[in-house]
Design an enzyme around this catalytic site. Structure first.
Site, PDB file in Angstrom:
ATOM      1  N   ASP A 109      39.754   9.528 -14.974  1.00 35.06           N
ATOM      2  CA  ASP A 109      39.881   8.074 -15.045  1.00 35.06           C
ATOM      3  C   ASP A 109      39.211   7.402 -16.249  1.00 35.06           C
ATOM      4  O   ASP A 109      39.429   6.228 -16.497  1.00 35.06           O
ATOM      5  CB  ASP A 109      39.333   7.436 -13.763  1.00 35.06           C
ATOM      6  CG  ASP A 109      40.132   7.862 -12.553  1.00 35.06           C
ATOM      7  OD1 ASP A 109      41.328   8.161 -12.710  1.00 35.06           O
ATOM      8  OD2 ASP A 109      39.553   7.919 -11.456  1.00 35.06           O
ATOM      9  N   MET A 129      47.997   7.236 -13.525  1.00 39.32           N
ATOM     10  CA  MET A 129      46.775   7.041 -12.730  1.00 39.32           C
ATOM     11  C   MET A 129      45.659   6.426 -13.583  1.00 39.32           C
ATOM     12  O   MET A 129      45.862   6.092 -14.741  1.00 39.32           O
ATOM     13  CB  MET A 129      46.312   8.379 -12.170  1.00 39.32           C
ATOM     14  CG  MET A 129      47.054   8.785 -10.926  1.00 39.32           C
ATOM     15  SD  MET A 129      46.342  10.307 -10.264  1.00 39.32           S
ATOM     16  CE  MET A 129      47.057  10.280  -8.625  1.00 39.32           C
ATOM     17  N   GLU A 146      56.686   0.300 -25.485  1.00 41.78           N
ATOM     18  CA  GLU A 146      56.803  -1.088 -25.946  1.00 41.78           C
ATOM     19  C   GLU A 146      55.793  -1.992 -25.234  1.00 41.78           C
ATOM     20  O   GLU A 146      55.343  -2.996 -25.782  1.00 41.78           O
ATOM     21  CB  GLU A 146      58.228  -1.621 -25.692  1.00 41.78           C
ATOM     22  CG  GLU A 146      59.240  -1.243 -26.756  1.00 41.78           C
ATOM     23  CD  GLU A 146      59.583   0.243 -26.768  1.00 41.78           C
ATOM     24  OE1 GLU A 146      59.445   0.892 -25.708  1.00 41.78           O
ATOM     25  OE2 GLU A 146      59.964   0.758 -27.841  1.00 41.78           O
ATOM     26  N   GLU A 188      48.028   2.381 -12.570  1.00 43.92           N
ATOM     27  CA  GLU A 188      48.270   2.255 -11.134  1.00 43.92           C
ATOM     28  C   GLU A 188      47.685   0.980 -10.521  1.00 43.92           C
ATOM     29  O   GLU A 188      48.175   0.508  -9.515  1.00 43.92           O
ATOM     30  CB  GLU A 188      47.768   3.493 -10.387  1.00 43.92           C
ATOM     31  CG  GLU A 188      46.287   3.727 -10.504  1.00 43.92           C
ATOM     32  CD  GLU A 188      45.813   4.979  -9.775  1.00 43.92           C
ATOM     33  OE1 GLU A 188      46.570   5.556  -9.000  1.00 43.92           O
ATOM     34  OE2 GLU A 188      44.661   5.382 -10.006  1.00 43.92           O
TER      35      GLU A 188
HETATM   36  O1  F6P Z   1      39.967   9.554  -9.720  1.00 44.58           O
HETATM   37  C1  F6P Z   1      41.058  10.372  -9.902  1.00 44.58           C
HETATM   38  C2  F6P Z   1      42.255   9.814  -9.187  1.00 44.58           C
HETATM   39  O2  F6P Z   1      43.346  10.645  -9.418  1.00 44.58           O
HETATM   40  C3  F6P Z   1      42.596   8.361  -9.536  1.00 44.58           C
HETATM   41  O3  F6P Z   1      43.223   8.264 -10.791  1.00 44.58           O
HETATM   42  C4  F6P Z   1      43.419   7.972  -8.355  1.00 44.58           C
HETATM   43  O4  F6P Z   1      43.385   6.584  -8.158  1.00 44.58           O
HETATM   44  C5  F6P Z   1      42.727   8.680  -7.232  1.00 44.58           C
HETATM   45  O5  F6P Z   1      42.037   9.773  -7.792  1.00 44.58           O
HETATM   46  C6  F6P Z   1      43.652   9.171  -6.143  1.00 44.58           C
HETATM   47  O6  F6P Z   1      42.873   9.628  -5.085  1.00 44.58           O
HETATM   48  P1  F6P Z   1      43.424  10.495  -3.854  1.00 44.58           P
HETATM   49  O7  F6P Z   1      43.491  11.915  -4.309  1.00 44.58           O
HETATM   50  O8  F6P Z   1      42.428  10.321  -2.781  1.00 44.58           O
HETATM   51  O9  F6P Z   1      44.775   9.956  -3.532  1.00 44.58           O
END
Ligand code: F6P
Length: 338
Positions: free
Chosen positions: A139, A181, A199, A234
Site C-alpha cells: 500500500d 488496490m 488519461e 480502491e
Molecule cells: O494492505 C494490502 C491490501 O491488499 C489492501 O490494498 C487492501 O485494501 C486490503 O489489503 C485487502 O484486505 P483483505 O485481504 O482483508 O481483503
C-alpha cells in the site's frame, strides 16, 4: 549474542489492532525472501510462526531450518501463513504474547508488515520484547521509509495489467476503468497510471467530479485518441464503479469496461527490487538486534537502510506527493479548463 530470532509474518493479524476485526491485510511478495535469507544464519536459531500473532499468543513456535525455507525465494505469499488475531488486539493478548516469547527464550523479534503489524511491534516493545520492524505492504502507506517490501512487485503487476488492457481499449476504441488496490493510499494507482500512460487517475487523496472526467473523455474522443484509460484507487471518493457507470450512462464518446485487479496484485514472484530490498532490510534488522537495538523500524532513506523509532512511524499518515499528482495530469495532457 542473540541465539533465538523470531520472524513471524504478522501482517494480517496485527492489522486487527488497528482496525479491530475488519478486513485485515494479507501476504505480499517478499516475506519468503526474508525467511529464506535469515534462516541459514550461523549465529541464530531462527524460529517462525504460522498464522502470525494468533500463534504467538498461543505460544506455538517452529524452527525454521534450511529444509523449511528451501526454494521459496521466488515465491509470492508467505510460507508462514497469516491470520487475524482478535486476542492479540487486546492488552491481555499482548501481555500473553510477550510472556510466551520470554518463556521460549526468544531474544529478538522481527515483525514484517504494514501499519497494523508495526503497531503491534510497538505494543510488544512496550512490554519488554526486543523488536525490530520491517515495512512490508503493497500500500505504500508506511510513514518515513522511501518504500516498503512488496510495493514494487504490486506496481509492476498493476502496470502489466494496464498495458494489456490498453491493447483491447485501443482495438475497440473504448474507455477502460481499472481499479487497483492501495487501501487509504493512492500511490499504486498514481504510479501505475503514470507508467501506463492513463488519461485519468482517481485517488483517495483528491476529489474528482464525474462531469470533469467526462469532459476529458469527450475531448480525447474528438482528438481521435483510440482509447481512454482511467486508473482508480480502491478508496477513491469517485469510485471505479461510479465512473464506469457514469461513462456508460452518458451519451457519446467512448463506452466503458471495468476491471478490478484485486488480489492479482498481491501475488506473484517478487521483482528483483523487492528481493534485494527484503534482503537488505532483513540483514539490517538482524544487525540492529545484535547491536542491542529495539523499538525501531528499518527504513530505506535514499540509498541507505536506516533505523527510525517505531513510535515515530506508528499512527502517522503518509502524505502523497502532490507534485507527482500534478505531473500525472500534465503527462495525460488534461485540458486546462478542468
Ligand atoms: O494492505 C494490502 C491490501 O491488499 C489492501 O490494498 C487492501 O485494501 C486490503 O489489503 C485487502 O484486505 P483483505 O485481504 O482483508 O481483503
Amino acid at each position: 549474542m542473540l541465539n533465538r530470532l523470531f520472524c513471524p509474518n504478522q501482517e494480517k493479524v496485527l492489522s486487527t489492532i488497528h482496525r479491530f476485526g475488519r478486513k485485515g491485510l494479507g501476504p505480499f511478495s517478499g516475506v519468503n525472501f526474508f525467511a529464506s535469507m535469515a534462516t541459514p544464519s550461523l549465529f541464530w536459531e531462527v524460529v517462525g510462526i504460522e498464522a502470525g500473532y494468533q500463534e504467538l499468543v498461543e505460544g506455538r513456535f517452529q524452527r525454521l531450518d534450511n529444509r523449511k525455507v528451501g526454494g521459496i525465494l521466488q515465491r509470492g505469499g508467505t510460507v508462514l501463513g497469516t491470520a487475524r488475531s482478535m486476542e492479540f488486539a487486546t492488552p491481555e493478548g499482548q501481555e500473553l504474547a510477550a510472556s510466551r516469547l520470554q518463556k521460549a527464550g526468544v531474544e529478538g523479534l522481527v515483525v514484517i508488515g504494514g501499519e497494523g503489524s508495526l503497531t503491534g511491534a510497538l505494543r510488544l516493545q512496550e512490554r519488554g520484547v526486543k523488536v525490530v520492524g520491517i515495512p512490508a505492504t503493497i500500500d505504500y502507506d508506511v510513514f518515513a521509509t522511501d518504500t516498503a517490501i512488496g510495493v514494487d512487485t504490486a506496481l509492476n503487476t498493476a502496470l502489466e495489467a494496464i498495458d494489456r488492457i490498453k491493447d483491447t481499449a485501443s482495438s475497440h476504441q473504448r474507455a477502460h476503468v481499472v481499479e487497483v488496490m492501495g487501501r487509504r493510499c493512492g500511490y499504486l494507482a498514481l504510479m501505475s497510471a503514470i507508467a501506463g500512460g492513463a488519461e485519468v487517475v482517481l485517488i483517495p487523496e483528491f476529489e474528482a467530479k464525474p462531469q470533469e472526467i467526462m469532459r476529458v473523455i469527450r475531448r480525447s474522443w474528438e482528438q481521435g485518441k483510440p482509447h481512454f484509460i482511467v486508473v482508480a484507487a480502491e478508496r477513491a471518493p469517485l469510485s471505479a464503479e461510479d465512473i464506469h457507470k457514469y461513462i456508460n450512462e452518458t451519451e457519446g464518446a467512448f463506452k466503458s469496461r471495468l476491471t478490478v485487479l484485486g488480489y492479482v496484485q498481491r501475488g506473484g514472484s517478487p521483482t528483483a527490487f523487492d528481493r534485494i530490498l527484503a534482503s537488505r532490510m532483513g540483514t539490517a534488522a538482524v544487525k540492529a538486534l545484535s547491536e542491542g537495538q529495539s523499538g525501531i523500524m528499518i527504513e530505506l532513506g535514499g540509498r541507505q537502510t536506516e533505523y527510525i523509532p517505531l513510535e515515530r512511524v506508528v499512527g502517522q499518515v503518509r502524505p502523497l506527493d502532490a507534485d507527482i499528482y500534478e505531473m500525472a495530469e500534465v503527462l495525460a495532457g488534461l485540458p486546462d479548463e478542468i
